[in-house]
Design a protein around this motif. Structure first.
Motif, PDB file in Angstrom:
ATOM      1  N   VAL A   7       0.834  -1.211   0.000  1.00 13.69           N
ATOM      2  CA  VAL A   7       0.000   0.000   0.000  1.00 13.69           C
ATOM      3  C   VAL A   7       0.868   1.259   0.000  1.00 13.69           C
ATOM      4  N   PRO A   8       0.980   1.943  -1.137  1.00  8.33           N
ATOM      5  CA  PRO A   8       1.706   3.211  -1.147  1.00  8.33           C
ATOM      6  C   PRO A   8       0.802   4.296  -0.589  1.00  8.33           C
ATOM      7  N   LEU A   9       1.335   5.190   0.179  1.00  8.28           N
ATOM      8  CA  LEU A   9       0.442   6.209   0.732  1.00  8.28           C
ATOM      9  C   LEU A   9       1.146   7.528   0.983  1.00  8.28           C
ATOM     10  N   ARG A  68      11.251  11.807   2.239  1.00  4.12           N
ATOM     11  CA  ARG A  68      10.475  12.841   1.557  1.00  4.12           C
ATOM     12  C   ARG A  68       9.563  12.187   0.517  1.00  4.12           C
ATOM     13  N   ASN A  69       8.729  13.002  -0.113  1.00  2.00           N
ATOM     14  CA  ASN A  69       7.783  12.468  -1.083  1.00  2.00           C
ATOM     15  C   ASN A  69       8.457  12.210  -2.421  1.00  2.00           C
ATOM     16  N   TYR A  70       8.434  10.945  -2.851  1.00  2.90           N
ATOM     17  CA  TYR A  70       9.054  10.604  -4.135  1.00  2.90           C
ATOM     18  C   TYR A  70       8.034  10.306  -5.228  1.00  2.90           C
ATOM     19  N   GLY A  71       6.866   9.832  -4.849  1.00  2.00           N
ATOM     20  CA  GLY A  71       5.872   9.472  -5.850  1.00  2.00           C
ATOM     21  C   GLY A  71       5.412   8.040  -5.680  1.00  2.00           C
ATOM     22  N   LYS A  72       4.313   7.722  -6.385  1.00  2.00           N
ATOM     23  CA  LYS A  72       3.698   6.408  -6.191  1.00  2.00           C
ATOM     24  C   LYS A  72       4.577   5.275  -6.719  1.00  2.00           C
ATOM     25  N   SER A  73       5.245   5.511  -7.863  1.00  2.00           N
ATOM     26  CA  SER A  73       6.075   4.444  -8.438  1.00  2.00           C
ATOM     27  C   SER A  73       7.231   4.042  -7.527  1.00  2.00           C
ATOM     28  N   PRO A  74       8.020   5.019  -7.042  1.00  2.00           N
ATOM     29  CA  PRO A  74       9.091   4.636  -6.120  1.00  2.00           C
ATOM     30  C   PRO A  74       8.547   3.907  -4.886  1.00  2.00           C
ATOM     31  N   ALA A  75       7.370   4.338  -4.411  1.00  2.00           N
ATOM     32  CA  ALA A  75       6.794   3.682  -3.238  1.00  2.00           C
ATOM     33  C   ALA A  75       6.459   2.225  -3.557  1.00  2.00           C
ATOM     34  N   LEU A  76       5.840   1.998  -4.722  1.00  2.00           N
ATOM     35  CA  LEU A  76       5.498   0.623  -5.099  1.00  2.00           C
ATOM     36  C   LEU A  76       6.752  -0.222  -5.239  1.00  2.00           C
ATOM     37  N   MET A  91      -2.737  -1.974  -3.518  1.00  2.00           N
ATOM     38  CA  MET A  91      -3.977  -1.187  -3.490  1.00  2.00           C
ATOM     39  C   MET A  91      -3.708   0.193  -2.929  1.00  2.00           C
ATOM     40  N   ASP A  92      -4.552   1.143  -3.334  1.00  2.00           N
ATOM     41  CA  ASP A  92      -4.409   2.499  -2.837  1.00  2.00           C
ATOM     42  C   ASP A  92      -4.831   2.548  -1.372  1.00  2.00           C
ATOM     43  N   ALA A  93      -4.345   3.546  -0.680  1.00  2.00           N
ATOM     44  CA  ALA A  93      -4.619   3.631   0.753  1.00  2.00           C
ATOM     45  C   ALA A  93      -5.914   4.368   1.054  1.00  2.00           C
ATOM     46  N   ASP A  94      -6.542   4.955   0.021  1.00  2.00           N
ATOM     47  CA  ASP A  94      -7.636   5.891   0.289  1.00  2.00           C
ATOM     48  C   ASP A  94      -9.005   5.228   0.388  1.00  2.00           C
ATOM     49  N   LEU A  95      -9.035   3.897   0.498  1.00  2.00           N
ATOM     50  CA  LEU A  95     -10.283   3.138   0.619  1.00  2.00           C
ATOM     51  C   LEU A  95     -11.119   3.175  -0.656  1.00  2.00           C
ATOM     52  N   GLN A  96     -10.527   3.615  -1.775  1.00  2.53           N
ATOM     53  CA  GLN A  96     -11.288   3.577  -3.034  1.00  2.53           C
ATOM     54  C   GLN A  96     -11.283   2.154  -3.589  1.00  2.53           C
ATOM     55  N   ASP A  97     -10.240   1.387  -3.252  1.00  2.90           N
ATOM     56  CA  ASP A  97     -10.161  -0.009  -3.670  1.00  2.90           C
ATOM     57  C   ASP A  97     -10.635  -0.889  -2.523  1.00  2.90           C
ATOM     58  N   SER A 129     -14.125  15.163 -14.935  1.00  7.17           N
ATOM     59  CA  SER A 129     -12.882  15.720 -15.459  1.00  7.17           C
ATOM     60  C   SER A 129     -11.784  14.666 -15.425  1.00  7.17           C
ATOM     61  N   LYS A 130     -12.021  13.602 -14.681  1.00  8.59           N
ATOM     62  CA  LYS A 130     -11.008  12.566 -14.610  1.00  8.59           C
ATOM     63  C   LYS A 130     -11.397  11.360 -15.447  1.00  8.59           C
ATOM     64  N   THR A 131     -12.705  11.028 -15.453  1.00  6.92           N
ATOM     65  CA  THR A 131     -13.094   9.789 -16.125  1.00  6.92           C
ATOM     66  C   THR A 131     -13.004   9.901 -17.641  1.00  6.92           C
ATOM     67  N   SER A 204      -7.749  14.083  -0.073  1.00  6.81           N
ATOM     68  CA  SER A 204      -8.023  14.463  -1.456  1.00  6.81           C
ATOM     69  C   SER A 204      -7.020  13.793  -2.386  1.00  6.81           C
ATOM     70  N   THR A 205      -7.357  13.818  -3.692  1.00 10.22           N
ATOM     71  CA  THR A 205      -6.506  13.139  -4.662  1.00 10.22           C
ATOM     72  C   THR A 205      -5.126  13.792  -4.719  1.00 10.22           C
ATOM     73  N   LYS A 206      -4.115  12.976  -5.016  1.00 10.02           N
ATOM     74  CA  LYS A 206      -2.737  13.475  -5.000  1.00 10.02           C
ATOM     75  C   LYS A 206      -2.235  13.796  -6.411  1.00 10.02           C
TER      76      LYS A 206
HETATM   77  N1  UDP Z   1       0.367   8.240  -3.460  1.00 11.77           N
HETATM   78  C1  UDP Z   1       1.678   8.091  -3.050  1.00 11.77           C
HETATM   79  N2  UDP Z   1       2.584   9.060  -3.366  1.00 11.77           N
HETATM   80  C2  UDP Z   1       2.260  10.168  -4.098  1.00 11.77           C
HETATM   81  C3  UDP Z   1       0.930  10.313  -4.529  1.00 11.77           C
HETATM   82  C4  UDP Z   1       0.004   9.322  -4.202  1.00 11.77           C
HETATM   83  O1  UDP Z   1       2.018   7.104  -2.394  1.00 11.77           O
HETATM   84  O2  UDP Z   1       3.123  11.000  -4.347  1.00 11.77           O
HETATM   85  C5  UDP Z   1      -0.633   7.225  -3.100  1.00 11.77           C
HETATM   86  C6  UDP Z   1      -1.885   7.780  -2.452  1.00 11.77           C
HETATM   87  O3  UDP Z   1      -1.699   8.001  -1.077  1.00 11.77           O
HETATM   88  C7  UDP Z   1      -2.887   6.695  -2.724  1.00 11.77           C
HETATM   89  C8  UDP Z   1      -2.465   6.199  -4.101  1.00 11.77           C
HETATM   90  O4  UDP Z   1      -1.101   6.618  -4.270  1.00 11.77           O
HETATM   91  O5  UDP Z   1      -2.780   5.639  -1.787  1.00 11.77           O
HETATM   92  C9  UDP Z   1      -3.339   6.755  -5.206  1.00 11.77           C
HETATM   93  O6  UDP Z   1      -3.416   8.170  -5.103  1.00 11.77           O
HETATM   94  P1  UDP Z   1      -4.779   8.972  -5.268  1.00 11.77           P
HETATM   95  O7  UDP Z   1      -5.879   8.264  -4.549  1.00 11.77           O
HETATM   96  O8  UDP Z   1      -4.513  10.379  -4.887  1.00 11.77           O
HETATM   97  O9  UDP Z   1      -4.990   8.865  -6.822  1.00 11.77           O
HETATM   98  P2  UDP Z   1      -6.381   8.784  -7.590  1.00 11.77           P
HETATM   99  O10 UDP Z   1      -7.249   7.778  -6.903  1.00 11.77           O
HETATM  100  O11 UDP Z   1      -6.956  10.166  -7.516  1.00 11.77           O
HETATM  101  O12 UDP Z   1      -6.004   8.384  -8.975  1.00 11.77           O
END
Ligand code: UDP
Ligand code: MG
Length: 318
Positions: A7-9, A68-76, A91-97, A129-131, A204-206
């Protein structure tokens, strides 16, 4: 261990306790042995503190924290390096999955023999605007990657056979194209499962709209490196030659026309008065530059340690 959940977050403190409890419930109901690897991508809220608290009550909770914040890919990628399970679920951490999808994803990998199963948020709870751009994005990704059966490349919920994550490297913003990375690494059994999606409950979305611009650029990069990564001259040489030849023909035509007109006594113009002369000059210069870029590319490849890395599935030689 059966399953590693990665779970990247980034700033998702409110969601984490619910997510952990939900995953734990699903795992216990199905008697899976599991771990949850939270990768804290430099959160500035108290996400990391929450993770450490969760670990006290559930030893299956593990975590890594970026400074520091690197991004979702480095986290994965970091989560993948630490995962010990036979099947890895992201899976995402935001409970959307929904963690309820885990058992079926696991079954598709272990029984249906898929290398990778990607979620498909068929019914999405995201703003228009996203879909809408997402639809376009996926159509392009399908076309370029040649993976025609995927509807949702960038779904955060995915399952992998262990082999796959050991052979792909997710960097930059390439998490959008993991199926393409897997395909390039020779994993061709890529499946899809329709998954439940929910609106974001907390936070909120990142990612902003720049995701689409960057997404397209990354897709081009992947296409290029996959096709011409170790033979850049095949790309630049062809383009450069075509350009140069066209320019060369044009300059000959301009010169010959003048000479011919001179010869038969027609009125004629200076070659430098013809727009085609300048066009052909530009084309010849650009052509030469493209060609030289190809040579430089070849020199770089010659020195690249990965120029002879191949994905070998089995080897009976020793
Ligand atoms: N995330 C992260 N690093 C970032 C940006 C996002 O680990 O720099 C994580 C975020 O916390 C979430 C997942 O990636 O768990 C998906 O992000 P988000 O829900 O904001 O994306 P969306 O659902 O809007 O596509
Ligand atoms: Mg989200």
């Amino acid at each position: 261990m059966d399953i590693s959940v990665v779970v990247p977050l980034y700033n998702e403190a409110e969601s984490l306790p619910e997510l952990e409890a939900w995953i734990r419930r699903v795992m216990e109901e199905h008697h899976f042995t599991y771990e949850i690897i939270f990768v804290n991508d430099g959160s500035t809220d108290n996400s990391w503190k929450v993770i450490k608290e969760l670990q006290k009550t559930n030893p299956a909770v593990k975590g890594v924290s970026f400074r520091r914040n690197y991004g979702k890919s480095p986290a994965l990628n970091t989560g993948f390096q630490r995962a010990k399970g036979d099947v890895i679920i992201t899976m995402d951490a935001d409970l959307q999955d929904s963690p309820d999808e885990i058992p079926e994803l696991y079954r598709m990998i272990t029984e249906d023999n898929y290398d990778l199963v990607s979620g498909w948020k068929q019914k999405r709870y995201d703003p228009l605007s996203k879909t809408i751009p997402t639809k376009l994005f996926n159509a392009t990704a399908r076309l370029v990657s040649g993976i025609h059966n995927l509807h949702d490349f960038n779904c955060g919920l995915k399952a992998y056979r262990r082999d796959v994550i050991e052979h792909i490297e997710v960097y930059g913003d390439m998490h959008r194209y993991i199926p393409f990375l897997a395909k390039n690494a020779g994993f061709s059994r890529i499946g899809e499962k329709v998954v439940h999606h929910q609106a974001r409950k907390y936070g909120s979305t990142k990612f902003g709209l720049d995701r689409f611009v960057n997404g397209y650029l990354d897709l081009l990069t992947l296409w290029f490196t996959n096709k011409f990564g170790v033979k850049p001259m095949h790309f630049f040489g062809l383009l450069g030659s075509l350009m140069f030849i066209l320019g060369f023909i044009a300059v000959i035509v301009v010169g010959a026309t003048k000479l011919y007109n001179m010869h038969v006594g027609n009125p004629y113009i200076l070659v430098t008065d013809s727009p085609y002369f300048f066009l052909s000059l530009v084309m010849m210069i650009l052509g030469t530059q493209l060609f030289l870029t190809g040579f430089i590319g070849e020199l770089i490849v010659r020195n690249s340690p990965s120029r002879n890395n191949y994905e070998i599935s089995e080897d009976l030689c020793d």
